[in-house]
Write an enzyme that holds these catalytic residues in place. Structure first.
Site, PDB file in Angstrom:
ATOM      1  N   VAL A  87       0.825  -1.216   0.000  1.00 40.89           N
ATOM      2  CA  VAL A  87       0.000   0.000   0.000  1.00 40.89           C
ATOM      3  C   VAL A  87       0.859   1.266   0.000  1.00 40.89           C
ATOM      4  O   VAL A  87       0.554   2.233  -0.707  1.00 40.89           O
ATOM      5  CB  VAL A  87      -0.969   0.006   1.208  1.00 40.89           C
ATOM      6  CG1 VAL A  87      -1.922   1.194   1.111  1.00 40.89           C
ATOM      7  CG2 VAL A  87      -1.760  -1.287   1.292  1.00 40.89           C
ATOM      8  N   LYS A 109      -6.560  -1.815  10.093  1.00 44.19           N
ATOM      9  CA  LYS A 109      -7.804  -2.178  10.801  1.00 44.19           C
ATOM     10  C   LYS A 109      -7.538  -2.935  12.093  1.00 44.19           C
ATOM     11  O   LYS A 109      -8.282  -2.812  13.068  1.00 44.19           O
ATOM     12  CB  LYS A 109      -8.750  -2.977   9.901  1.00 44.19           C
ATOM     13  CG  LYS A 109      -8.124  -4.143   9.166  1.00 44.19           C
ATOM     14  CD  LYS A 109      -7.741  -3.755   7.768  1.00 44.19           C
ATOM     15  CE  LYS A 109      -6.946  -4.863   7.104  1.00 44.19           C
ATOM     16  NZ  LYS A 109      -6.887  -4.766   5.683  1.00 44.19           N
ATOM     17  N   GLU A 141     -10.389   5.474   6.074  1.00 50.53           N
ATOM     18  CA  GLU A 141     -11.335   4.898   5.112  1.00 50.53           C
ATOM     19  C   GLU A 141     -10.791   3.596   4.501  1.00 50.53           C
ATOM     20  O   GLU A 141     -11.531   2.648   4.254  1.00 50.53           O
ATOM     21  CB  GLU A 141     -11.622   5.921   4.000  1.00 50.53           C
ATOM     22  CG  GLU A 141     -12.735   5.562   3.058  1.00 50.53           C
ATOM     23  CD  GLU A 141     -14.104   5.462   3.731  1.00 50.53           C
ATOM     24  OE1 GLU A 141     -14.619   6.491   4.179  1.00 50.53           O
ATOM     25  OE2 GLU A 141     -14.643   4.345   3.807  1.00 50.53           O
ATOM     26  N   ILE A 160     -13.950   1.151  -1.215  1.00 44.01           N
ATOM     27  CA  ILE A 160     -15.386   1.487  -1.100  1.00 44.01           C
ATOM     28  C   ILE A 160     -15.580   2.548  -0.009  1.00 44.01           C
ATOM     29  O   ILE A 160     -15.176   2.329   1.127  1.00 44.01           O
ATOM     30  CB  ILE A 160     -16.242   0.248  -0.740  1.00 44.01           C
ATOM     31  CG1 ILE A 160     -15.925  -0.922  -1.673  1.00 44.01           C
ATOM     32  CG2 ILE A 160     -17.723   0.579  -0.805  1.00 44.01           C
ATOM     33  CD1 ILE A 160     -16.676  -2.202  -1.339  1.00 44.01           C
ATOM     34  N   GLY A 174      -0.950  -9.669  -3.537  1.00 44.72           N
ATOM     35  CA  GLY A 174      -0.951  -8.573  -2.549  1.00 44.72           C
ATOM     36  C   GLY A 174      -2.300  -8.387  -1.876  1.00 44.72           C
ATOM     37  O   GLY A 174      -2.533  -7.384  -1.208  1.00 44.72           O
ATOM     38  N   GLU A 210      -3.129 -10.460   3.946  1.00 38.13           N
ATOM     39  CA  GLU A 210      -2.314  -9.823   4.981  1.00 38.13           C
ATOM     40  C   GLU A 210      -0.981 -10.561   5.081  1.00 38.13           C
ATOM     41  O   GLU A 210      -0.881 -11.728   4.700  1.00 38.13           O
ATOM     42  CB  GLU A 210      -3.040  -9.920   6.340  1.00 38.13           C
ATOM     43  CG  GLU A 210      -4.300  -9.085   6.432  1.00 38.13           C
ATOM     44  CD  GLU A 210      -4.013  -7.590   6.395  1.00 38.13           C
ATOM     45  OE1 GLU A 210      -3.053  -7.138   7.027  1.00 38.13           O
ATOM     46  OE2 GLU A 210      -4.752  -6.869   5.712  1.00 38.13           O
ATOM     47  N   ASP A 257      -9.619 -10.517  10.329  1.00 42.42           N
ATOM     48  CA  ASP A 257      -9.589  -9.243   9.599  1.00 42.42           C
ATOM     49  C   ASP A 257     -11.021  -8.732   9.364  1.00 42.42           C
ATOM     50  O   ASP A 257     -11.307  -7.540   9.572  1.00 42.42           O
ATOM     51  CB  ASP A 257      -8.859  -9.451   8.260  1.00 42.42           C
ATOM     52  CG  ASP A 257      -8.807  -8.187   7.442  1.00 42.42           C
ATOM     53  OD1 ASP A 257      -8.050  -7.279   7.811  1.00 42.42           O
ATOM     54  OD2 ASP A 257      -9.552  -8.090   6.445  1.00 42.42           O
ATOM     55  N   LYS A 268     -12.828  -5.273  10.794  1.00 43.75           N
ATOM     56  CA  LYS A 268     -13.529  -4.286   9.957  1.00 43.75           C
ATOM     57  C   LYS A 268     -14.970  -4.097  10.429  1.00 43.75           C
ATOM     58  O   LYS A 268     -15.484  -2.980  10.451  1.00 43.75           O
ATOM     59  CB  LYS A 268     -13.519  -4.734   8.495  1.00 43.75           C
ATOM     60  CG  LYS A 268     -12.139  -4.655   7.871  1.00 43.75           C
ATOM     61  CD  LYS A 268     -12.132  -5.317   6.512  1.00 43.75           C
ATOM     62  CE  LYS A 268     -10.757  -5.266   5.893  1.00 43.75           C
ATOM     63  NZ  LYS A 268     -10.608  -6.214   4.782  1.00 43.75           N
ATOM     64  N   GLY A 307      -5.456  -4.651  -2.415  1.00 42.88           N
ATOM     65  CA  GLY A 307      -4.519  -4.374  -3.503  1.00 42.88           C
ATOM     66  C   GLY A 307      -3.942  -2.971  -3.393  1.00 42.88           C
ATOM     67  O   GLY A 307      -4.533  -2.097  -2.744  1.00 42.88           O
TER      68      GLY A 307
HETATM   69  N1  LIG Z   1      -2.519  -4.918   1.083  1.00 39.72           N
HETATM   70  C1  LIG Z   1      -3.798  -4.547   1.036  1.00 39.72           C
HETATM   71  O1  LIG Z   1      -4.497  -4.812   0.065  1.00 39.72           O
HETATM   72  C2  LIG Z   1      -4.397  -3.779   2.188  1.00 39.72           C
HETATM   73  C3  LIG Z   1      -5.738  -3.370   2.097  1.00 39.72           C
HETATM   74  C4  LIG Z   1      -6.293  -2.614   3.142  1.00 39.72           C
HETATM   75  C5  LIG Z   1      -5.525  -2.320   4.254  1.00 39.72           C
HETATM   76  N2  LIG Z   1      -4.221  -2.768   4.322  1.00 39.72           N
HETATM   77  C6  LIG Z   1      -3.447  -2.442   5.516  1.00 39.72           C
HETATM   78  O2  LIG Z   1      -2.392  -1.587   5.144  1.00 39.72           O
HETATM   79  C7  LIG Z   1      -1.259  -1.819   5.976  1.00 39.72           C
HETATM   80  C8  LIG Z   1      -0.038  -2.134   5.109  1.00 39.72           C
HETATM   81  O3  LIG Z   1      -0.289  -3.310   4.390  1.00 39.72           O
HETATM   82  P1  LIG Z   1       0.691  -3.779   3.210  1.00 39.72           P
HETATM   83  O4  LIG Z   1      -0.061  -4.839   2.485  1.00 39.72           O
HETATM   84  O5  LIG Z   1       1.179  -2.604   2.455  1.00 39.72           O
HETATM   85  O6  LIG Z   1       1.888  -4.427   4.043  1.00 39.72           O
HETATM   86  P2  LIG Z   1       3.323  -4.888   3.478  1.00 39.72           P
HETATM   87  O7  LIG Z   1       3.317  -4.976   2.002  1.00 39.72           O
HETATM   88  O8  LIG Z   1       3.693  -6.107   4.250  1.00 39.72           O
HETATM   89  O9  LIG Z   1       4.298  -3.693   3.888  1.00 39.72           O
HETATM   90  C9  LIG Z   1       4.538  -3.391   5.226  1.00 39.72           C
HETATM   91  C10 LIG Z   1       5.513  -2.251   5.299  1.00 39.72           C
HETATM   92  O10 LIG Z   1       5.619  -1.877   6.675  1.00 39.72           O
HETATM   93  C11 LIG Z   1       7.010  -1.674   6.984  1.00 39.72           C
HETATM   94  N3  LIG Z   1       7.160  -1.866   8.426  1.00 39.72           N
HETATM   95  C12 LIG Z   1       6.835  -2.942   9.199  1.00 39.72           C
HETATM   96  N4  LIG Z   1       7.085  -2.689  10.498  1.00 39.72           N
HETATM   97  C13 LIG Z   1       7.563  -1.420  10.553  1.00 39.72           C
HETATM   98  C14 LIG Z   1       7.985  -0.576  11.605  1.00 39.72           C
HETATM   99  N5  LIG Z   1       7.969  -0.980  12.885  1.00 39.72           N
HETATM  100  N6  LIG Z   1       8.423   0.680  11.300  1.00 39.72           N
HETATM  101  C15 LIG Z   1       8.450   1.120  10.012  1.00 39.72           C
HETATM  102  N7  LIG Z   1       8.060   0.356   8.969  1.00 39.72           N
HETATM  103  C16 LIG Z   1       7.625  -0.895   9.244  1.00 39.72           C
HETATM  104  C17 LIG Z   1       7.728  -2.690   6.122  1.00 39.72           C
HETATM  105  O11 LIG Z   1       9.082  -2.296   5.999  1.00 39.72           O
HETATM  106  P3  LIG Z   1      10.113  -3.063   5.028  1.00 39.72           P
HETATM  107  O12 LIG Z   1       9.704  -2.660   3.640  1.00 39.72           O
HETATM  108  O13 LIG Z   1      11.433  -2.516   5.405  1.00 39.72           O
HETATM  109  O14 LIG Z   1       9.956  -4.518   5.311  1.00 39.72           O
HETATM  110  C18 LIG Z   1       6.926  -2.589   4.823  1.00 39.72           C
HETATM  111  O15 LIG Z   1       7.413  -1.524   4.028  1.00 39.72           O
HETATM  112  C19 LIG Z   1      -1.659  -2.950   6.935  1.00 39.72           C
HETATM  113  O16 LIG Z   1      -2.156  -2.402   8.122  1.00 39.72           O
HETATM  114  C20 LIG Z   1      -2.799  -3.629   6.196  1.00 39.72           C
HETATM  115  O17 LIG Z   1      -3.705  -4.273   7.068  1.00 39.72           O
HETATM  116  C21 LIG Z   1      -3.657  -3.480   3.325  1.00 39.72           C
END
Ligand SMILES: NC(=O)c1ccc[n+]([C@@H]2O[C@H](COP(=O)([O-])OP(=O)(O)OC[C@H]3O[C@@H](n4cnc5c(N)ncnc54)[C@H](OP(=O)(O)O)[C@@H]3O)[C@@H](O)[C@H]2O)c1
Length: 415
Positions: free
Chosen positions: A16, A98, A122, A129, A180, A183, A194, A198, A296
């Protein structure tokens, strides 16, 4: 109203975070730029210049030039520490986390009140959505009766691909992770946690009740087998992981996340891939159906972008409905009609039901369709761990109280 220039301190550059970076590059009208990005692993290869990255959270939180923190990391406890520090430093926050929100909702409401800085999220519910602001603003004066929907993209993808392509659960999960959608810890998706998180957030904005995570019953899809989907198909249904919260006739609220039968001709059954969809039921406008990408990089980043845009105009959630006394439906009185499949003793399982409509006992497994209280379902689950269930409907005084098509029940009971 003049837009405020946003100087962003971004936490996380994963799916994200990187999506947001790219989306902002293509949205010049929003006066926003990312000043620094805090990540966890400094040696990871990045797609952009390394000067912008740091592993030092204080260098963002204490930077007077940064006036908004965007928190997009995959560690909910570390996220709460960051968000709390940001608010106490006088910086508003946008988050998609979340799990962090559901586990710390009351504290976050208090911190917002105490500091005067807002948290917008959001993206945390169904990604692209626009549900939270709708529940907060549009449904404020409407009598919301119920929320029902597919709120987890990866489980919808898994069930959909198992059903449509006949692939295994494990293969479908691998694909969801590669795309992607899932989680970092897939148990959060497949066990229903999850979706539970939500639903908790949607209930705050829909009904004004801040529940504890332990007050929402949840069950995942990890025990659903091809045989269950075949059974559903034969009867004219699909299995979807649904999150539901609704008021019973006595005004009490129930909140559940579990695999559920939805009629093949219903709108929810048509929701494929990683899409999310939510039905809102209200007294005068009947039902509204929201559909969109629930996971995504870009769909989620688009919701973060929308929060940033709202923030640039000073938008905040008012939590106008919050503080309403909540009476949760009594678990012994909340009656569910379910399909129960077990490798264990089917006849012994039947003892937990208050009304058994159909029983099948095969050589290796059996199933039951019948009515059971939520209290007994929990007991049944803990005593028969290798079994699965699918919700047919929620009943009150033997009447269907939610959206499901009643023909489902008739079809099942008449076979
Ligand atoms: N993916 C989705 O479709 C989606 C949808 C809705 C909500 N979300 C939410 O959005 C958030 C991010 O999801 P994601 O899918 O983007 O996760 P991700 O791809 O696993 O990326 C996580 C990122 O967080 C960094 N990170 C982890 N611990 C950290 C810390 N203590 N300090 C600083 N950086 C840290 C990681 O660093 P490194 O790069 O160095 O490893 C990585 O860049 C989550 O809360 C997730 O629930 C995701």
């Amino acid at each position: 109203m003049e837009r405020q220039q946003l100087n962003i301190g971004l936490f996380g550059f994963g799916c994200v975070g990187e999506g947001l970076y790219q989306v902002l590059e293509r949205t010049p009208t929003l006066k926003a730029s990312i000043r620094k990005i805090c990540i966890k692993h400094p040696d990871k290869k990045r797609s952009i210049t390394s000067e912008i990255f740091t592993t030092e959270a204080p260098s963002l939180l204490n930077d007077p030039n940064i006036n908004v923190i965007v928190e997009l990391i995959d560690d909910s406890e570390a996220a709460f520490v960051i968000v709390k520090a940001a608010l106490l430093a006088g910086k508003p926050v946008v988050s998609a986390n979340k799990k962090m929100l559901a586990e710390h909702f009351e504290e976050l409401m208090f911190l917002q009140e105490q500091t005067g800085c807002q948290v917008l999220y959001e993206a945390a519910c169904c990604a692209s959505i626009p549900l939270i602001r709708n529940l907060e603003e549009y449904y404020d004066n409407d009598l919301l009766g119920g929320i029902e929907g597919i709120v987890n993209g990866s489980t919808n993808y898994i069930l959909d691909q198992m059903d449509v392509r006949g692939i295994s659960f494990a293969e479908a999960l691998r694909e969801a992770q590669a795309a992607g959608y899932a989680e970092s810890n897939p148990a959060l998706d497949i066990e229903g946690i999850d979706a539970r998180n939500k639903l908790l957030i949607l209930i705050v904005h829909g009904f004004g009740h801040v529940l504890q995570t332990s007050q929402i019953f949840y069950a995942g899809i990890h025990k659903i087998e091809a045989a269950d989907q075949a059974f559903a198909k034969e009867k004219g249904y699909k299995i979807k992981l649904l999150a539901r919260a609704a008021k019973l006739a006595n005004g009490n609220l129930y909140a559940l996340v579990c695999p559920s039968f939805v009629p093949l001709n219903s709108r929810l059954a048509q929701v494929g891939e990683a899409y999310n969809a939510v039905n809102l039921q209200s007294s005068f406008s009947e039902s509204q159906f929201f559909l969109g990408k629930g996971a995504g990089a870009f769909p989620t980043a688009s919701a973060v972008l929308s929060d940033l845009s709202a923030l640039s105009y000073g938008y905040r959630y008012e939590y106008r409905k919050a503080g309403q006394a909540v009476v949760l439906a009594n678990e012994a009185e909340l009656i569910l009609r379910i399909y129960w499949r077990t490798n264990g003793d089917t006849q012994r399982s039947a003892l937990y039901f208050q009304n058994v409509e159909q029983v099948f006992i095969g050589q290796t497994q059996g199933f039951i369709i019948g009515e059971i209280s939520l209290k007994n379902l929990k007991l049944l689950q803990s005593n028969f761990r290798e079994s699965s269930f699918v919700l047919v409907d929620v009943l009150e005084e033997n009447k269907t109280v939610f959206i499901q098509d009643l023909s489902l029940v008739e079809t099942l009971t008449s076979t």
